[in-house]
Design a protein around this motif. Structure first.
Motif, PDB file in Angstrom:
ATOM      1  N   ASN A  80      -4.136  -1.241  -7.120  1.00  0.00           N
ATOM      2  CA  ASN A  80      -4.365  -0.616  -5.820  1.00  0.00           C
ATOM      3  C   ASN A  80      -5.858  -0.633  -5.470  1.00  0.00           C
ATOM      4  OD1 ASN A  80      -5.095   2.113  -4.310  1.00  0.00           O
ATOM      5  ND2 ASN A  80      -3.009   1.598  -3.734  1.00  0.00           N
ATOM      6  N   LEU A  81      -6.705  -0.339  -6.438  1.00  0.00           N
ATOM      7  CA  LEU A  81      -8.151  -0.352  -6.200  1.00  0.00           C
ATOM      8  C   LEU A  81      -8.652  -1.764  -5.912  1.00  0.00           C
ATOM      9  CD1 LEU A  81      -9.355   2.099  -9.009  1.00  0.00           C
ATOM     10  CD2 LEU A  81      -9.185   2.557  -6.550  1.00  0.00           C
ATOM     11  N   GLU A 108       0.818  -1.213   0.000  1.00  0.00           N
ATOM     12  CA  GLU A 108       0.000   0.000   0.000  1.00  0.00           C
ATOM     13  C   GLU A 108       0.855   1.266   0.000  1.00  0.00           C
ATOM     14  OE1 GLU A 108      -2.501   0.081   3.481  1.00  0.00           O
ATOM     15  OE2 GLU A 108      -0.929   0.957   4.740  1.00  0.00           O
ATOM     16  N   GLY A 120       2.523   1.528  -4.146  1.00  0.00           N
ATOM     17  CA  GLY A 120       1.659   2.658  -4.501  1.00  0.00           C
ATOM     18  C   GLY A 120       2.464   3.899  -4.825  1.00  0.00           C
ATOM     19  N   THR A 164      -7.662  -2.706  -2.400  1.00  0.00           N
ATOM     20  CA  THR A 164      -8.457  -1.904  -1.462  1.00  0.00           C
ATOM     21  C   THR A 164      -9.821  -2.540  -1.232  1.00  0.00           C
ATOM     22  OG1 THR A 164      -7.346   0.135  -2.153  1.00  0.00           O
ATOM     23  CG2 THR A 164      -9.472   0.371  -1.058  1.00  0.00           C
ATOM     24  N   ASP A 165     -10.390  -3.118  -2.283  1.00  0.00           N
ATOM     25  CA  ASP A 165     -11.727  -3.717  -2.188  1.00  0.00           C
ATOM     26  C   ASP A 165     -11.698  -5.190  -1.827  1.00  0.00           C
ATOM     27  OD1 ASP A 165     -12.795  -1.280  -2.920  1.00  0.00           O
ATOM     28  OD2 ASP A 165     -12.902  -1.780  -5.058  1.00  0.00           O
ATOM     29  N   ASP A 187      -6.873  -5.429   5.492  1.00  0.00           N
ATOM     30  CA  ASP A 187      -6.519  -4.121   6.043  1.00  0.00           C
ATOM     31  C   ASP A 187      -5.557  -3.428   5.072  1.00  0.00           C
ATOM     32  OD1 ASP A 187      -6.034  -1.934   7.599  1.00  0.00           O
ATOM     33  OD2 ASP A 187      -4.753  -2.963   9.053  1.00  0.00           O
ATOM     34  N   PHE A 188      -6.093  -2.561   4.231  1.00  0.00           N
ATOM     35  CA  PHE A 188      -5.305  -1.948   3.166  1.00  0.00           C
ATOM     36  C   PHE A 188      -5.870  -0.568   2.869  1.00  0.00           C
ATOM     37  CE2 PHE A 188      -3.965  -1.091  -1.168  1.00  0.00           C
ATOM     38  CZ  PHE A 188      -2.690  -1.634  -1.243  1.00  0.00           C
ATOM     39  N   ASP A 189      -5.034   0.464   3.019  1.00  0.00           N
ATOM     40  CA  ASP A 189      -5.431   1.844   2.759  1.00  0.00           C
ATOM     41  C   ASP A 189      -4.968   2.240   1.355  1.00  0.00           C
ATOM     42  OD1 ASP A 189      -5.936   4.535   2.628  1.00  0.00           O
ATOM     43  OD2 ASP A 189      -4.960   5.057   4.521  1.00  0.00           O
ATOM     44  N   GLY A 190      -5.896   2.303   0.430  1.00  0.00           N
ATOM     45  CA  GLY A 190      -5.559   2.566  -0.953  1.00  0.00           C
ATOM     46  C   GLY A 190      -5.263   4.013  -1.283  1.00  0.00           C
ATOM     47  N   SER A 191      -5.327   4.907  -0.290  1.00  0.00           N
ATOM     48  CA  SER A 191      -5.057   6.327  -0.561  1.00  0.00           C
ATOM     49  C   SER A 191      -3.740   6.812   0.038  1.00  0.00           C
ATOM     50  CB  SER A 191      -6.207   7.190  -0.008  1.00  0.00           C
ATOM     51  OG  SER A 191      -6.277   7.071   1.412  1.00  0.00           O
ATOM     52  N   HIS A 246      -0.739   6.130  -0.553  1.00  0.00           N
ATOM     53  CA  HIS A 246       0.417   6.276  -1.454  1.00  0.00           C
ATOM     54  C   HIS A 246       0.700   7.738  -1.788  1.00  0.00           C
ATOM     55  CE1 HIS A 246      -2.223   7.056  -4.930  1.00  0.00           C
ATOM     56  NE2 HIS A 246      -3.019   6.125  -4.413  1.00  0.00           N
TER      57      HIS A 246
END
Length: 366
Positions: free
Chosen positions: A191-192, A139, A143, A195-196, A200-204, A206
């Motif tokens: 990344n998207l 992430e 990213g 995220t979906d 536990d992954f924060d796709g924003s 980066h």
């Protein structure tokens, strides 16, 4: 008595003159195949047919000079846009033989394969097997690398591809641009997907990593400085020979591709591997172009001197960027390779490339 006869109409008669262009002799001018260039082999390939002389050049067929120019004087594609010199820029042919059809075919195949792999990974719940530390690594750092790829594609290679003096060179660089932008898009879509995936992954995150994390500021500075180069050949050399060898391959091939599987991730290598394959092709045309210039019968010494100066200018920038990344080698839970091993492999790759270009290694810089 009024005459009813209609006056005889006259029409302008064509005049055939001995215009210079019509009198010139060129390869195949007396052949029914009508090739106006000498192909590399016995017969021209489709690549040669659709790329040779698409871009005009007064040294070849514009016998009366440029038919258009810029307001400040230079016409068309000035050779002065680079410090390097060539006795015949048209000698370069892309070893990959890339043209419009191959761009769409090759990239669509890559996109199709990646989409299939990601769909299968989501269906199989592959992301659930990731080590938590590896999810954080992807992430944050994979990213962040997306921004480097996009910056190179949009603001480095995209600007270069207008400036070179032949269509064959510009076409190869345009494909390089497409590779970078497509790979950045691959990483964004990946990344998207993660995220979906429910882990536990924060796709924003980066974005803040790219802008603020100290380990990435050297890479960011390197990429941003590449965007400010005015000489198209220096830009290409600094990006594809120096930055990619010391930073790009270091991160993609000698870190991500080495440690992903040991951390339960068999998906990321399929995405990043596509980017590495792109660079293999881009390095091939880059090697062919600069090898042509360093072996030029008339300008070899001059070109080697210029390229050595560019090495002395850009190697320290990329070395600093690479060394700033060193802390991320310790972040995955399973550490298969050390930074020292990865760095040695990257330096060896650069040395091999420089040897192929007949260039000496910059002393004390690596």
């Amino acid at each position: 008595m009024v005459s009813t006869e209609k006056p005889q109409q006259s029409f302008p008669k064509p005049e055939f003159t001995g215009a210079e262009a019509g009198l010139l002799d060129f390869p195949s001018s007396k052949s029914r195949s009508y090739n106006y260039f000498k192909p590399r082999k016995m017969r021209a390939t489709m690549y040669e047919d659709v790329t040779f002389d698409v871009q005009p050049d007064p040294d070849r067929h514009l016998s009366q000079g440029w038919i258009y120019g810029f307001a400040d004087g230079p016409g068309g594609y000035p050779k002065e846009w680079t410090e390097l010199k060539s006795g015949n820029w048209h000698q370069f042919l892309d070893p990959n033989e890339e043209w419009e059809q191959t761009i769409f075919r090759n990239n669509s195949n890559v996109v199709r394969q990646i989409q299939l792999n990601l769909a299968n990974a989501k269906k199989a719940g592959a992301y659930q097997n990731w080590a938590p530390s590896w999810a954080k690594f992807v992430e944050r750092h994979l990213g962040a690398w997306m921004h480097a790829e996009h910056g190179l594609g949009m603001h480095v290679f995209c600007s270069e591809q207008r400036s070179a003096p032949t269509n064959m060179i510009n076409n190869a660089i345009a494909v390089n641009t497409a590779h970078k932008l497509r790979f950045a898009q691959d990483l964004a879509l990946y990344n998207l997907d993660v995220t979906d995936s429910g882990i536990d992954f924060d796709g924003s995150v980066h974005r803040s990593v790219w802008h603020e994390d100290p380990v990435w500021q050297g890479v960011r500075e390197n990429v941003e400085r590449l965007t400010a180069i005015g000489d198209w050949a220096e830009s290409l050399f600094a990006a594809n020979v120096v930055f990619e060898s010391l930073v790009g391959v270091l991160f993609r091939s000698h870190l991500v591709m080495q440690v992903a599987a040991r951390n339960g991730d068999y998906v990321t290598p399929t995405v990043v591997g596509a980017g590495e394959h792109d660079y293999e092709r881009d390095r091939s045309y880059t090697r062919a172009l600069f090898a042509m210039l360093t072996s030029d019968a008339e300008h070899s010494a001059h070109n080697k001197q210029v390229l050595t100066g560019w090495l002395e200018k850009w190697v320290p920038v990329s070395v600093a960027a690479a060394r700033a990344l060193q802390p991320i080698w310790s972040q995955p839970q399973e550490k298969v390779v050390s930074f020292a091993e990865s760095w040695d492999a990257s330096v060896t790759g650069l040395r091999t490339l420089l040897s192929e270009l007949s260039l000496d290694e910059p002393k004390g810089l690596l």
